[in-house]
Design a protein around this motif. Structure first.
Motif, PDB file in Angstrom:
ATOM      1  N   ARG A  60       0.845  -1.209   0.000  1.00  0.00           N
ATOM      2  CA  ARG A  60       0.000   0.000   0.000  1.00  0.00           C
ATOM      3  C   ARG A  60       0.872   1.248   0.000  1.00  0.00           C
ATOM      4  O   ARG A  60       0.555   2.246  -0.670  1.00  0.00           O
ATOM      5  CB  ARG A  60      -0.928  -0.017   1.211  1.00  0.00           C
ATOM      6  N   THR A  81       2.086   1.806  -3.412  1.00  0.00           N
ATOM      7  CA  THR A  81       1.026   2.380  -4.252  1.00  0.00           C
ATOM      8  C   THR A  81       0.964   3.889  -4.071  1.00  0.00           C
ATOM      9  O   THR A  81       0.836   4.656  -5.048  1.00  0.00           O
ATOM     10  CB  THR A  81      -0.329   1.746  -3.892  1.00  0.00           C
ATOM     11  N   ALA A 134       3.884   5.315  -5.821  1.00  0.00           N
ATOM     12  CA  ALA A 134       3.761   5.211  -7.273  1.00  0.00           C
ATOM     13  C   ALA A 134       2.854   6.292  -7.826  1.00  0.00           C
ATOM     14  O   ALA A 134       3.055   6.770  -8.955  1.00  0.00           O
ATOM     15  CB  ALA A 134       3.222   3.830  -7.643  1.00  0.00           C
ATOM     16  N   CYS A 135       1.862   6.672  -7.067  1.00  0.00           N
ATOM     17  CA  CYS A 135       0.939   7.709  -7.546  1.00  0.00           C
ATOM     18  C   CYS A 135       1.565   9.092  -7.521  1.00  0.00           C
ATOM     19  O   CYS A 135       1.215   9.959  -8.321  1.00  0.00           O
ATOM     20  CB  CYS A 135      -0.322   7.693  -6.691  1.00  0.00           C
ATOM     21  N   HIS A 155       2.481  -5.229  -8.329  1.00  0.00           N
ATOM     22  CA  HIS A 155       1.481  -4.480  -7.575  1.00  0.00           C
ATOM     23  C   HIS A 155       1.249  -3.090  -8.169  1.00  0.00           C
ATOM     24  O   HIS A 155       0.084  -2.652  -8.314  1.00  0.00           O
ATOM     25  CB  HIS A 155       1.934  -4.361  -6.122  1.00  0.00           C
ATOM     26  N   VAL A 156       2.310  -2.400  -8.524  1.00  0.00           N
ATOM     27  CA  VAL A 156       2.121  -1.036  -9.047  1.00  0.00           C
ATOM     28  C   VAL A 156       1.537  -1.071 -10.453  1.00  0.00           C
ATOM     29  O   VAL A 156       0.825  -0.143 -10.857  1.00  0.00           O
ATOM     30  CB  VAL A 156       3.445  -0.245  -9.010  1.00  0.00           C
ATOM     31  N   ASN A 203      -0.756  -3.069 -11.364  1.00  0.00           N
ATOM     32  CA  ASN A 203      -2.193  -3.246 -11.143  1.00  0.00           C
ATOM     33  C   ASN A 203      -2.825  -2.048 -10.449  1.00  0.00           C
ATOM     34  O   ASN A 203      -3.940  -1.648 -10.790  1.00  0.00           O
ATOM     35  CB  ASN A 203      -2.437  -4.502 -10.328  1.00  0.00           C
ATOM     36  N   SER A 204      -2.130  -1.493  -9.431  1.00  0.00           N
ATOM     37  CA  SER A 204      -2.766  -0.468  -8.597  1.00  0.00           C
ATOM     38  C   SER A 204      -2.530   0.959  -9.079  1.00  0.00           C
ATOM     39  O   SER A 204      -3.240   1.865  -8.662  1.00  0.00           O
ATOM     40  CB  SER A 204      -2.253  -0.607  -7.150  1.00  0.00           C
ATOM     41  N   ALA A 205      -1.531   1.148  -9.901  1.00  0.00           N
ATOM     42  CA  ALA A 205      -1.241   2.504 -10.410  1.00  0.00           C
ATOM     43  C   ALA A 205      -1.159   2.453 -11.922  1.00  0.00           C
ATOM     44  O   ALA A 205      -0.187   2.898 -12.526  1.00  0.00           O
ATOM     45  CB  ALA A 205       0.057   3.037  -9.801  1.00  0.00           C
TER      46      ALA A 205
END
Length: 1675
Positions: A337, A340, A343-344, A375-376, A378-380
């Protein structure tokens, strides 16, 4: 008054809270809650008062009371008035802070009470808490904790107080010195911050929407400074964790400028905690909250901290994950998290940090990095969109570096390469090559994420797809290293291959944008051998993609060959998919997957295949679905595939296309060097394809190439090559033979066989393997080629070349090879050639000139085989070849036939027996096949001479083996004999009635073997005799399908011969002898007997005994026909009697005794009785000899009965002078007479005599049993028993009672009462008769069996027994009375008119001095009701008087007479008229009540059952007095449902069901029937609840009586009943109406329950506490 009782009930329960049993404490807690449900305020007040009055009550018990208060408050918060709430608040506050020390459970319980009240009375609670939260004075920890809990429980009520709380708390932070208090402050600040954030997020629902974040910012910042600057540096780990948990939510409330200012110190401070705490979940969670707060305010200083942040977070993600630890797993989620968030806000910095770390040799770093990348992605996704090329290029490093089969194929052992190439499992493990499987899994997961977000459509995406396919090609179960390291992931997680397979199909099926990436690119992976293991997933994905393209309406041709030069050709695809389908279940079922792909690509393979393949492939796939790897026939499956190939080529019918296909097949041959099965199948495919081509040049060219490139050293290669030539010869016989000839003439072959080049080019073994292959090729050509063309070439071309290659000429001399492979190939080829000739339509006219030579060569090879083992199938194949040759012309000479039989028998039968062990299965299979080949050869030779003489000749060859001392040789010889005889019988054709002159000799040879030591040999011998008897019937003119009943019995007897018991074995032999005697012609009898006499000298004792049995049987069955020979036969038998006991010796002895006894019976009996006890086996045999003639037997039995009854049965003596009880010792003469009776009656011939003396024998033996119980042997006989048997063992153990029981059994059997014996045996009656405890029941079972199966015998038996009723021995009176009592159960006494006399006799014994006799009299009278119910009314008064008298029998202290009376009354009630019962019902009901609570189970059961029958008899006519008894009996019945004895419970259930109708309450009766029906599991609590409800509704006036009766059972000795009593009271109270309160003596109830709370049984105390809670209803 109500308050008093509530107070008293509460006090009683709270006094019981100190119980040591946790379950009782829980029940007390529940009872308090029940009180609170009814009277919440009074209960709370009582709890307060109890706690104040008992200041010294231990804190665990105070905790339990406080928990009850919390439950009451939570359930009835809305009903509490303010005064009660304040009182509870004051009590809880006092309890919470009573001691300064921290007592977790107690103080937490008090705090929970405050929190529960605070949900409604927040102001009052806050007022109380703030009173204990004085500025400048450190508060109690629990006070602060309560503030925190309140803030969560009542957010909207607590947040308005936070400013006041914080203003008081903040100065205290600096004063706190105790780490525990500091941790509590941290927790409170965390909860306050979370509550505030929730309040601010829901302002639209808040009571004060004007609250703003700024109102808390300054206070929170002040607290933050203390927590961060001072407390975070503490050495106490728990405190640091509390601080870091608080800092996360607090960061969202800090002023923006302060947060920006603190970030340079805050983030490093948080990160430093990673090094101090092993469990980093709370640190990561707090860090994520801080990062979110920073990003939300647009912090610029975050960029400065980014490197440190990324390094710390990356280190966390790279740590090993323990899946069993939730905190560790959650920490991973929180770290991701954080990534994420970063990354944003800083995608470039993040990727610049992550992607270089993919180029590292440290696996943990690489795995962790890959997890973050996935993960990034997918999430970013939005932030990563522009970074796709950069990420793709960076992923090439792990692709190039990760372990896969393409890079490590060269490092593996050769056998592992073979396994990988063919896709088969291997027992070895792959070596650990330095890369862990979790790296691969992580890479695959990243690629999956990329596929879903459009990365693989970019340049470089195909490399990712190739990597997935490489991982799909890993060998299952072998891709993991041998040993998982300590940091490895859970070994149970999905393997790399399974994840890759799932991923490939997932992106093929669900990601539409991947279609153009995967199609047709995946086709390139079909043919390379290193991707064999990936074929199944590849085919499935390609099928799915192709179908989608077809549905989309693309061009008819799916494969764009013009734009993709790397794609495999249609020929390559066809060959590859067809060949791998030969092993259809390997590689996750690649056969079906490959065939489905072929079906989809049919138009691209060839335009004309659509209809053909649509049907054919569907059938092939269905065949695979119907089978498994274990059930599929490989040969059948390959034949189906070859037929599919042939049909395909026929449909295409394009010679150019077929030639291209054959060329491709030949090219792919080297690819399957490591897959022998697939390569062999490919050879067959090549043969089929060449057979379909019309170009002879192509055929010869490819055949030449195959011969030049074949790997002759490998057996499967030779087989495959030969199969190819054979299949090709079907269409091209001349070209095939010519090519074989040309190859032999070629330089390649000459170099191989030249004498001077043997050691230059190839060693000798290689040359032999080449020859072996060529010989095998000729064999297959002969086997496959058209039969009409083969005959002309067999001798001139095929056999000539075969023998030319087999022999090697050295200096002009023909030298025979020693190579076993070459020999085996020669035999196999000769076998195939011979079979081909035999199967030809012209075989009957074909003159095989080389037949004798071939037979001789085969015999030479068979004789050369070792006799100590069976290693190769050479014998089997050689004999198979001989079998085919025998049927051809010219016929063999007689000497040649004998040599063949002798050599083959010696080669096979002399082999050692098979042994279990490693490889035993294959060895056993080879042995069975070899024996079967020998059997076929012998039957083939017999077929040439189907006469009795020809059969005799064949059997004579087997005689030495049939009589061999070695069991396995006999077994094999008998098996062959049985096969020969069966074959002879099946093919028997008799044109004229001729004698089967050697039948007797053959039967005499085989019949003794029915007793062979080997079970299989015995059974085969019976089969031989069976066949011989049917052969005789055939020669007598009977049809072949005729079935003779006598002969057919042999088959039934054959199954019994598997049993090793000698008795059964020789009995079966006797039966076989009888069958032979009935079916043997008279002229054959002498020959049979002479042969059997010779069999007496058989070294196998079993067989010699069997011969004796059969001789005896034949003499008995056919003696009249042997009149002249009888003296001679008897002389032979008498001579044998002089030796140790044999069967025939004993028979002669028996005959002698018979003659002697016929003249001097009394003397013989007296002499034999004088024999020492116990009788030895010879004496017993002589006794049995007296049963030959019925008249003699009756005389002997009469004498023995007289001897047995003349003397007293036992003498009483005291073994010691001071012994209190005398010892009973059996007298010798009755004991000996009993033994003699047993032996005489054990002879089957004694039946008529036994039947004649049936009543006397039965009565005498039954009474003998009665008086033999408990008596001992005389001391001299005891000494003999202890010494054990001497040279002559006793026939039976010498135990008086058992001897009498055995004698009675034998007597009944001999008299035709076998059913009586069997019924007694099934029910265990004989064993019961032997014991004092079970004697009465055993006698009863005997009487019942006699009544059922021997009724006509009873009048005489009864008359004999009645005469003994005045016997002085009590045991005999008991026995006879028990017998009479049970007889009355049966209706047979009515049929025989015995009822009156039996009743008179039993009632006369009612005053017997023996209580046992009186009890049995009552039992007999009760039995009369069951056996003769129609006669009961006639004698009703008489029976009723007897039963009532028994009920009042006081002389018997154990109540057994009363028990019989109650059971008799229960039977009698249903049979008498109501008028007869009216006067006694009430008396009986009152009389049985004392037995309800008897300590004896049977008395309780009988009394409850009788009570039920009384109610049943009173249905519809119940007087008030009896109804009162019924109501009074309900309580015992209900409570005894918890009786420890199941029989008592069953009786209670019956009684309650019977009481229901008399209570005139349909609802109660229905409840009884519903819950108490047979077979239903009784839930006592549920039933008592239902019954109590009905009773209180319909009988409200009986509440007091039910309660008082229940109180009596509080002192019951049974725990279950004691527990049921308060439970019943509780349910009665639960369903009672307030108007019934006067019937309840609360004082008495509470007092009794108080005592019950001290019961030693926890369950009782639990029920008492539960009931106390329910008494509140009457308060």
């Amino acid at each position: 008054m109500a308050k008093v009782y509530v107070k008293k009930l509460s006090a009683t329960l709270m006094d019981a809270i100190t119980d040591k049993d946790p379950l009782v404490q829980e029940q007390v807690y529940s009872a308090l809650c029940v009180l609170g449900e009814s009277q919440p305020e009074q209960t709370l007040n009582a709890c307060q008062e109890h706690l104040r009055q008992h200041e010294k009550l231990a804190h665990p018990h105070r905790t339990m009371i406080l928990k009850a208060m919390e439950a009451v408050v939570s359930s009835h918060l809305s009903r509490l008035d303010q005064s009660t709430a304040k009182a509870v608040i004051l009590l809880a506050s006092s309890e919470m802070t009573k001691v300064k020390e921290l007592v977790s459970d107690w103080q937490q319980a008090a705090s929970s009470v405050l929190v529960a009240v605070g949900r409604r009375f927040i102001n009052e609670v806050m007022e109380e808490l703030l009173g204990k939260f004085v500025p400048g004075v450190l508060p109690h920890c629990i006070v602060v904790q309560t503030f925190a809990s309140l803030s969560v429980a009542n957010v909207f009520g607590t947040v308005p107080f936070l400013t006041s709380i914080l203003s008081t708390m903040l100065p205290m932070l600096g004063l706190a010195k105790n780490d525990t208090l500091k941790a509590v402050f941290c927790c409170a600040l965390q909860r306050f911050s979370e509550s505030t954030l929730e309040y601010l997020a829901n302002l639209d629902q808040a009571p004060d929407p004007t609250v703003r974040r700024d109102a808390f910012s300054s206070d929170i910042f002040s607290a933050y400074e203390v927590l961060f600057t001072r407390w975070l540096q503490s050495r106490e780990a728990k405190l640091r964790l509390a601080v870091v948990q608080a800092l996360g939510p607090m960061s969202h409330l800090l002023p923006n400028e302060k947060l920006e200012e603190q970030l340079p110190k805050l983030i490093p401070g948080i990160l430093s905690l990673y090094k101090k705490h092993s469990e980093a979940f709370h640190v990561s969670k707090s860090l994520g909250q801080i990062l979110e707060a920073s990003v939300s305010v647009g912090s610029r200083t975050l960029e400065i901290q980014l490197d440190a942040l990324l390094a710390a977070l990356h280190a966390q993600i790279c740590m090993p994950v323990e899946l069993s630890s939730p905190l560790v797993v959650n920490n991973q989620k929180e770290v991701l998290r954080c990534f994420t968030v970063l990354a944003c806000c800083s995608p470039d910095r993040l990727l610049a940090f992550l992607l270089p770390k993919l180029d590292t040799s440290h696996e943990r770093v690489r795995v962790g990095t890959l997890q973050v990348v996935r993960h990034v992605i997918n999430s970013a996704a939005t932030q990563m969109e522009a970074k796709k090329p950069f990420i793709l290029s960076s992923m090439r490093l792990p692709l190039l570096d990760t372990n896969n089969k393409v890079t490590w194929m060269g490092q593996l052992e050769p056998h592992l390469i073979c396994c990988i190439a063919c896709g088969q499992d291997c027992p070895a493990r792959l070596p650990a090559l330095g890369w862990e499987a979790q790296v691969k899994r992580a890479v695959v997961q990243v690629i999956s994420a990329m596929a879903h977000h459009g990365y693989l459509e970019q340049p470089g995406g195909r490399a990712m797809v190739e990597y997935i396919v490489q991982q799909c090609a890993l060998v299952p179960e072998l891709e993991q290293p041998e040993k998982m390291g300590p940091d490895s992931e859970d070994p149970n997680t999905d393997s790399v291959r399974s994840i890759s397979v799932s991923t490939l199909f997932l992106i093929s099926a669900t990601v539409d944008r991947m279609d153009d990436v995967l199609w047709p690119y995946l086709l390139e992976f079909l043919t390379p051998v290193q991707f064999t293991q990936a074929l199944s997933p590849l085919c499935r994905s390609l099928v799915h993609l192709a179908l989608k393209r077809q549905e989309a309406g693309t061009d008819a041709f799916l494969i764009p060959y013009d734009s993709n030069v790397n794609l495999p050709s249609p020929y390559a695809i066809t060959t590859r998919l067809l060949v791998v389908s030969a092993s259809p279940y390997l590689g996750d079922g690649r056969g079906a997957a490959s065939l489905r792909l072929l079906s989809v690509l049919h138009h691209d393979i060839h335009p004309s295949l659509g209809q053909c393949w649509g049907t054919a492939i569907r059938l092939l796939v269905e065949h695979l679905d119907e089978h498994t790897k274990e059930t599929l026939s490989q040969k059948e499956w390959e034949e189906k595939l070859l037929m599919f190939l042939r049909d395909t080529l026929a449909v295409i019918s394009d010679n150019t296309w077929i030639c291209q296909l054959s060329l491709e097949m030949c090219k792919q041959l080297p690819c399957y060097n490591a897959a022998p099965q697939e390569k062999t199948f490919l050879y067959k495919c090549i043969g089929s394809t060449l057979g379909a081509t019309s170009s002879k040049d192509v055929v010869r060219k490819h055949l030449q190439e195959l011969l030049e490139t074949a790997r002759f050293q490998e057996e499967t290669e030779r087989e495959g090559l030969a199969s190819c030539f054979g299949i090709c010869a079907i269409s091209h016989l001349d070209d095939t033979l010519a090519q074989l000839t040309d190859f032999v003439k070629s330089d390649t072959f000459r170099k191989s066989i030249g004498i001077f080049s043997i050691f230059k080019d190839r060693n000798e073994s290689e040359v032999e393997k080449v020859k072996s292959a060529l010989i095998l090729c000729y064999g297959h050509v002969a086997a496959q080629a058209p039969r009409e063309l083969v005959l002309a070439r067999v001798e001139s071309d095929i056999l000539r070349n075969i023998f030319q290659y087999f022999y090697t000429k050295v200096l002009g001399i023909k030298v025979e090879t020693k190579d076993p492979t070459l020999k085996l190939c020669l035999v196999q080829s000769v076998c195939m050639v011979s079979q081909a000739v035999c199967s030809s339509p012209q075989a009957s006219t074909f003159h095989f000139a080389q037949k004798a030579e071939l037979m001789a060569r085969m015999m030479e090879l068979i004789r050369a085989e070792p006799l100590d083992s069976l290693r190769t199938p050479l014998r089997k194949k050689a004999m198979a070849a001989c079998t085919y040759l025998v049927s051809l012309e010219p016929a063999l000479e007689e000497q040649m036939r004998a040599d063949v039989v002798h050599s083959c028998l010696h080669s096979v039968l002399a082999l050692p027996p098979e042994h279990d062990g490693e490889g035993s299965s294959s060895q056993e299979s080879l042995h069975l096949d070899t024996v079967r080949s020998l059997e076929d050869l012998l039957t083939g030779l017999l077929h040439r001479n189907m006469t009795p003489q020809g059969l005799q000749v064949m059997v004579e060859h087997l005689v030495p083996w049939i009589k061999s001392p070695r069991g396995h040789e006999r077994e094999r010889a008998l098996g062959l004999s049985a096969s020969l005889l069966h074959y002879f019988l099946e093919h028997l054709h008799v044109s004229a009635l001729v004698p089967f002159h050697n039948l007797g000799l053959l039967v005499g040879l085989f019949s003794p073997r029915c007793a062979d030591m080997w079970p299989t040999t015995r059974q085969e011998a019976v089969g031989c005799v069976h066949s011989l008897l049917y052969l005789q019937l055939g020669y007598e003119g009977f049809a072949r399908d005729y079935r003779d009943d006598v002969a057919e019995r042999l088959l039934t007897l054959r199954d019994g011969l598997a049993h090793p018991d000698p008795t059964i074995l020789f009995h079966t032999c006797h039966s076989i002898g009888q069958i032979i005697g009935k079916r043997l012609p008279p002229d054959q009898l002498i020959g049979l007997l002479l042969t059997l006499f010779e069999g007496l000298e058989d070294p196998d004792k079993n067989c010699s005994r069997a011969a004796a049995v059969m001789i005896s049987c034949l003499l008995k069955e056919r003696g009249p026909l042997l009149l002249e020979k009888v003296p001679e036969i008897m002389n032979v038998l008498r001579s044998k009697l002089q030796e140790p006991p044999e069967e025939h010796v004993l028979r002669t002895a028996q005959h002698s005794v018979y003659l002697l006894a016929s003249q001097h019976c009394a003397a013989v009996v007296a002499s034999l009785l004088g024999s020492p006890l116990p009788f030895d086996s010879h004496t017993c045999t002589l006794w049995r000899a007296l049963a030959v003639a019925p008249s003699l037997t009756a005389q002997v039995l009469g004498l023995l009965l007289e001897k047995m009854g003349r003397d007293i049965p036992f003498k009483e003596s005291r073994p010691f002078l001071l012994s209190s009880t005398p010892e009973r010792v059996a007298t010798v003469l009755p004991l000996a007479a009993t033994c003699a009776l047993l032996e005489v009656m054990s002879a089957p011939a004694s039946g008529p005599a036994v039947l004649e003396l049936y009543p006397e024998l039965f009565a005498a033996l039954l009474l003998r049993i009665g008086c033999s119980m408990g008596i001992q042997l005389p001391r001299n006989l005891q000494a003999k028993e202890r010494r054990g048997p001497g040279s002559t063992a006793p026939a039976r153990a010498l135990e008086p009672c058992s001897l009498a029981v055995d004698a009675l059994q034998t007597m009944l059997r001999r008299a035709g009462s076998e059913d009586v014996v069997q019924l007694m045996g099934q029910e265990g009656g004989w064993e019961l008769l032997r014991t004092s405890e079970g004697h009465e029941e055993g006698v009863a079972q005997l009487a019942s069996a006699m009544a059922k199966h021997a009724g006509p015998r009873l009048p005489l038996v009864m008359r004999t027994l009645v005469s003994t009723q005045n016997n002085i021995y009590e045991a005999q009176r008991v026995t006879s009375t028990a017998f009479f009592a049970e007889l009355l159960c049966s209706n047979v006494v009515n049929d025989l008119l015995l009822l009156e006399s039996l009743l008179d006799h039993l009632t006369a014994r009612q005053k017997d001095t023996s209580a046992r006799v009186r009890r049995l009299v009552l039992r007999g009278l009760a039995n009369a009701m069951a056996g003769s119910p129609d006669q009961v009314r006639t004698h009703g008064l008489r029976l009723l008087t007897a039963m009532l008298g028994g009920l009042d029998d006081t002389d018997e202290p154990h109540g057994l007479v009363a028990l019989e009376a109650m059971e008799g009354l229960a039977r009698l009630l249903a049979l008498l008229e109501p008028t007869e019962l009216h006067s006694v019902l009430l008396h009986v009901a009152i009389r049985v009540r004392p037995f309800f609570d008897s300590e004896k189970t049977e008395l309780r059961r009988a009394s409850f059952s009788l009570f039920g029958h009384l109610n049943q008899a009173c249905h519809g006519n119940c007087e008030d007095a009896f109804l009162e008894q019924t109501l009074s009996g309900l309580t015992p019945l209900l409570l005894h449902l918890q009786d420890p004895q199941a029989r008592v419970v069953s009786a209670c259930r019956f009684a309650l069901c019977m009481c229901g109708p008399n209570l005139e309450c349909e609802e109660l009766a229905a409840a009884f029937q519903k819950h108490l029906q047979e077979g239903r599991i009784l839930h006592v609590g549920e039933f008592l609840n239902a019954a109590s409800k009905c009773l209180m509704h319909h009988f409200p006036d009986v509440l007091g009586r039910l309660l008082s009766t229940s109180l009596f059972y509080f002192k019951s000795s049974w725990e279950g009943v004691r527990a049921a009593a308060p439970m019943l009271i509780g349910f009665l109270v639960l369903h009672a109406e307030p108007e019934q309160a006067p019937q309840v003596d609360l004082e008495q109830l509470i007092a009794a329950l108080q005592l019950l709370l001290k019961d030693p049984a926890p369950m009782v105390r639990m029920r008492a506490a539960e009931t106390l809670g329910r008494l509140v209803k009457f308060v």
